[in-house]
Scaffold this motif. Structure first.
Motif, short mmCIF file in Angstrom:
data_model
loop_
_atom_site.label_atom_id
_atom_site.label_comp_id
_atom_site.label_asym_id
_atom_site.label_seq_id
_atom_site.Cartn_x
_atom_site.Cartn_y
_atom_site.Cartn_z
N THR A 103 -5.90 -11.76 9.26
CA THR A 103 -7.36 -12.16 9.68
C THR A 103 -6.59 -13.25 10.73
OG1 THR A 103 -8.97 -11.86 7.61
CG2 THR A 103 -9.22 -14.01 9.51
N GLY A 104 -7.07 -13.16 11.96
CA GLY A 104 -6.71 -14.26 12.93
C GLY A 104 -6.00 -13.68 13.98
N TRP A 105 -5.64 -12.29 13.69
CA TRP A 105 -5.29 -11.76 14.67
C TRP A 105 -6.68 -11.06 15.56
CZ3 TRP A 105 -0.11 -10.72 15.97
CH2 TRP A 105 1.12 -11.31 15.73
N SER A 106 -6.62 -10.56 17.05
CA SER A 106 -7.26 -10.41 17.65
C SER A 106 -6.67 -9.60 18.77
CB SER A 106 -8.20 -10.95 18.11
OG SER A 106 -7.62 -12.32 18.72
N THR A 131 -2.18 -14.32 18.15
CA THR A 131 -1.85 -14.68 17.30
C THR A 131 -2.45 -15.65 16.62
OG1 THR A 131 -0.13 -16.31 18.20
CG2 THR A 131 0.87 -13.79 18.01
N PRO A 132 -2.28 -15.42 15.14
CA PRO A 132 -3.51 -16.96 14.85
C PRO A 132 -2.96 -18.17 15.12
CG PRO A 132 -2.50 -15.22 12.70
CD PRO A 132 -1.93 -15.08 14.33
N SER A 133 -1.50 -18.03 15.91
CA SER A 133 -1.33 -19.96 16.59
C SER A 133 -1.29 -20.09 18.25
CB SER A 133 0.14 -19.80 16.22
OG SER A 133 1.06 -19.29 16.98
N THR A 134 -2.74 -19.01 18.54
CA THR A 134 -3.37 -19.06 20.10
C THR A 134 -1.91 -18.29 20.92
OG1 THR A 134 -3.07 -20.97 20.67
CG2 THR A 134 -5.44 -20.37 19.40
N GLU A 207 5.94 -14.81 13.66
CA GLU A 207 4.50 -13.38 13.77
C GLU A 207 5.01 -12.55 14.80
OE1 GLU A 207 1.34 -16.96 15.26
OE2 GLU A 207 3.00 -16.74 16.11
#
Length: 220
Positions: A103-106, A131-134, A207
């Motif tokens: 979760t957090g990846w798109s 990534t989750p850290s944008t 990441e």
């Protein structure tokens, strides 16, 4: 008292002005015409100013509404790369990598570029990950690619080392300290069978490691 019609012209045939009770003199006629001409010019100036102001307001309206109107489209919609991969797989025999990420990846893009459409003649499966850290990591899986293709993908950058993820050896291209590295700040490359995978972007080592480990499990 008898009714007497007031004359409309004097003995010289000039019209009598009611307000004056007599005909205008030559000077009075000249003054009247000059005043009328001045009033006409003043009125025309006002009309021209109004037209110019309206035109200026129209230009400002177009600039504000059309040119500098904020983008209301919002952020790009997330792409289901798994679904896109399932459809794309029907077009190639090489297995496409479809990482299963936490979760957090798109993804903001996912597409298969066939060899005929590719400028370099190499078919590739591409996904743009957020990534989750944008941060960004681009995945490009070249099918039957060679070293020249890898060099082109990385703008001829040099390898700075290697690392192991998921049992596979990856070449590392760490150029974060370069001037304006953009989406090639950090990259990982590995080749297994017909597949050469290039990961490149701005994300952290952790990441990149997450993505490379998941992809390693997909390679065959």
């Amino acid at each position: 008292m008898s009714d007497r019609t007031q004359p409309t012209h004097d003995e010289n045939g000039r019209p009598i002005v009611a307000e004056l009770g007599r005909a205008e003199t030559a000077q009075e006629i000249a003054d009247r015409k000059a005043a009328a001409s001045s009033a006409h010019r003043n009125n025309q100036t006002v009309v021209n100013l109004v037209i110019a102001l309206a035109a200026s307001l129209l230009v400002v309206f177009v600039i504000v509404v059309v040119v500098v109107r904020p983008d209301q489209s919002g952020p790009p919609k997330a792409v289901n790369w798994v679904s896109v991969a399932n459809d794309a797989q029907q077009s190639v025999t090489t297995k496409l990598v479809v990482p299963q990420l936490p979760t957090g990846w798109s993804a903001n893009r996912a597409e298969l570029i066939d060899a005929k459409s590719a400028p370099d003649g190499v078919a590739s499966w591409q996904i743009g990950f957020l990534t989750p850290s944008t941060q960004y990591i681009g995945l490009v899986q070249g099918i039957k690619a060679d070293a020249t293709w890898v060099s082109s993908q990385l703008k001829r950058q040099k390898s700075t080392g290697d690392a192991t993820f998921g049992g596979f050896r990856w070449q590392v291209y760490d150029h974060r300290s370069d001037d304006s590295p953009c989406n090639l700040a950090y990259a990982l490359v590995t080749t297994v069978g017909d597949s050469t995978v290039v990961l490149a972007g701005t994300a952290s080592d952790a990441e990149f490691a997450t993505l490379a480990t998941e992809i390693s499990g997909e390679l065959e």
